[in-house]
Design an enzyme around this catalytic site. Structure first.
Site, mmCIF file in Angstrom:
data_model
loop_
_atom_site.group_PDB
_atom_site.id
_atom_site.type_symbol
_atom_site.label_atom_id
_atom_site.label_comp_id
_atom_site.label_asym_id
_atom_site.label_seq_id
_atom_site.Cartn_x
_atom_site.Cartn_y
_atom_site.Cartn_z
ATOM 1 N N ARG A 203 0.845 -1.193 0.000
ATOM 2 C CA ARG A 203 0.000 0.000 0.000
ATOM 3 C C ARG A 203 0.886 1.251 0.000
ATOM 4 O O ARG A 203 2.042 1.220 0.419
ATOM 5 C CB ARG A 203 -0.906 0.029 1.236
ATOM 6 N N LYS A 227 -1.796 -2.246 8.416
ATOM 7 C CA LYS A 227 -2.855 -1.539 9.121
ATOM 8 C C LYS A 227 -2.856 -1.955 10.585
ATOM 9 O O LYS A 227 -2.664 -3.118 10.910
ATOM 10 C CB LYS A 227 -4.213 -1.859 8.490
ATOM 11 N N HIS A 298 -3.148 2.356 -5.661
ATOM 12 C CA HIS A 298 -4.051 1.235 -5.408
ATOM 13 C C HIS A 298 -4.264 0.401 -6.663
ATOM 14 O O HIS A 298 -4.385 -0.832 -6.597
ATOM 15 C CB HIS A 298 -5.390 1.753 -4.876
ATOM 16 N N ARG A 301 -1.444 -1.818 -7.085
ATOM 17 C CA ARG A 301 -1.638 -2.946 -6.163
ATOM 18 C C ARG A 301 -2.566 -3.991 -6.781
ATOM 19 O O ARG A 301 -2.326 -5.196 -6.698
ATOM 20 C CB ARG A 301 -2.209 -2.392 -4.862
ATOM 21 N N HIS A 324 -4.181 -8.614 3.357
ATOM 22 C CA HIS A 324 -5.639 -8.613 3.501
ATOM 23 C C HIS A 324 -6.045 -9.301 4.793
ATOM 24 O O HIS A 324 -5.332 -10.181 5.294
ATOM 25 C CB HIS A 324 -6.299 -9.345 2.321
ATOM 26 N N TYR A 333 -10.164 -9.508 -6.741
ATOM 27 C CA TYR A 333 -9.239 -9.044 -7.767
ATOM 28 C C TYR A 333 -9.432 -9.759 -9.096
ATOM 29 O O TYR A 333 -9.096 -9.233 -10.136
ATOM 30 C CB TYR A 333 -7.796 -9.245 -7.292
#
Length: 350
Positions: A203, A227, A298, A301, A324, A333
């Protein structure tokens, strides 16, 4: 903590004094498990809601501190629905953006009705109107979602062609000598940014948080801050190595002081400072627009995720590489079922 996260924490604390005590308590309750960026987004979303309530005259007072708990406890379903219509019609937010703002309010009201405590150890109130509000749903099948993503990413050898374009052909698009000088000054850094995005799928926030010590060029590994400040170790493709090494040779040009350990730097006030997510997004937009394929970090990504699927990596491998929280996110995706059906339908004509 990266400079960007420190900035978000600073903005968060700057805004909190404008709010009632129960908003500060809500943020304090989540601070251990949520990043400063997430908490700041909660505050922004709450402020949009509070601004609407004050504008509509649902509560009296000039500011957020004048909004009492009793108003939230007595909030009616039709009032919340009117707010959601405001997001859709006046602010013209797409379903995903509306869903995020509704989700923020759901988290806020959950705290007030389940985790808060008054002087008697009771929650501030128990009637939660947000329980009656479904999240706006994006009416889109997995196949449609995968197809939409596919149209907005790089395919085949486009990733290497993009790097070659930046390195050798972008200069022909520049209108002035000044633009050329800026390009020449930052070319190695910008190429390294693209190469690392395309080689790892990280990211933008993870990229700007990288310190020199977080890159193991010998074993081609990155130590990234995911995150929630979770630390993770992931591999990256060897194709990025020459670009990363070329940038490292030029990095001293940014004149960082001894304390600045950020890997990707920009010049600010005559010295090297850590790049922000916004500045990296602008770099990506600038080059990909000239490449006639305007992309964001993004979308790069998404490109990596799709290539990983095409290479036969398992959903678990892809989930771990991209950080994820579930395989369900990874499945968005691509849609192998759609690809298989297309092939079978084509074979019917052969």
């Amino acid at each position: 903590m990266s400079n960007e996260k420190e900035q978000h924490r600073s903005r968060l604390y700057d805004r909190l004094p404008r709010h009632p005590f129960y908003v500060e308590e809500f943020i304090d309750d989540l601070e251990v498990e949520r990043s400063p960026t997430t908490l700041l987004n909660y505050i922004y979303d709450i402020e949009v809601f509070f601004d609407w309530c004050l504008r509509e005259g649902l509560v009296e007072g000039p500011g957020y501190k004048d909004i009492p708990l009793s108003f939230l406890a007595d909030l009616r379903l039709n009032e919340v629905n009117s707010y959601i219509k405001y997001l859709q019609i006046e602010r013209k937010l797409m379903p995903r953006s509306r869903a995020r703002k509704v989700s923020s309010l759901k988290s806020f009201f959950y705290y007030l009705t389940h985790r808060s405590e008054d002087e008697n150890g009771e929650c501030y109130f128990y009637r939660n109107v947000m329980n009656k509000i479904p999240l706006p749903r994006v009416k889109e099948s997995a196949a449609k979602r995968a197809d939409n993503i596919s149209k907005k990413i790089l395919h085949g050898n486009d990733d290497r062609e993009l790097l070659e374009f930046i390195e050798n052909e972008y200069v022909a698009t520049l209108p002035t000598t000044g633009h050329y000088n800026q390009y020449k000054k930052h070319r190695e850094r910008d190429l390294a940014i693209f190469a690392l995005f395309l080689a790892s799928g990280i990211r933008v926030g993870e990229l700007v948080s990288l310190n020199i010590e977080n890159l193991d060029l010998h074993d081609q590994l990155l130590s990234v801050s995911r995150k929630g400040d979770q630390q993770d170790l992931i591999p990256f493709r060897p194709m990025a190595l020459p670009y990363l090494n070329a940038y490292l040779e030029k990095r001293p040009m940014y004149k960082p002081d001894d304390k600045e350990q950020a890997f990707f730097l920009t010049l600010y006030g005559g010295s090297g400072r850590r790049m922000t997510s916004r500045s990296v997004q602008n770099v990506v937009k600038k080059y990909t627009s000239a490449f006639n394929k305007q992309l964001s970090p993004h979308k790069l990504r998404h490109t990596v995720a799709t290539k990983m699927v095409e290479q036969g990596l398992s959903p678990i491998d892809i989930m771990q590489q991209l950080g994820h929280s579930s395989v369900q996110t990874t499945s968005l995706y691509t849609n192998p079922g759609l690809d298989a059906r297309k092939k079978k339908m084509s074979e019917m004509d052969s």
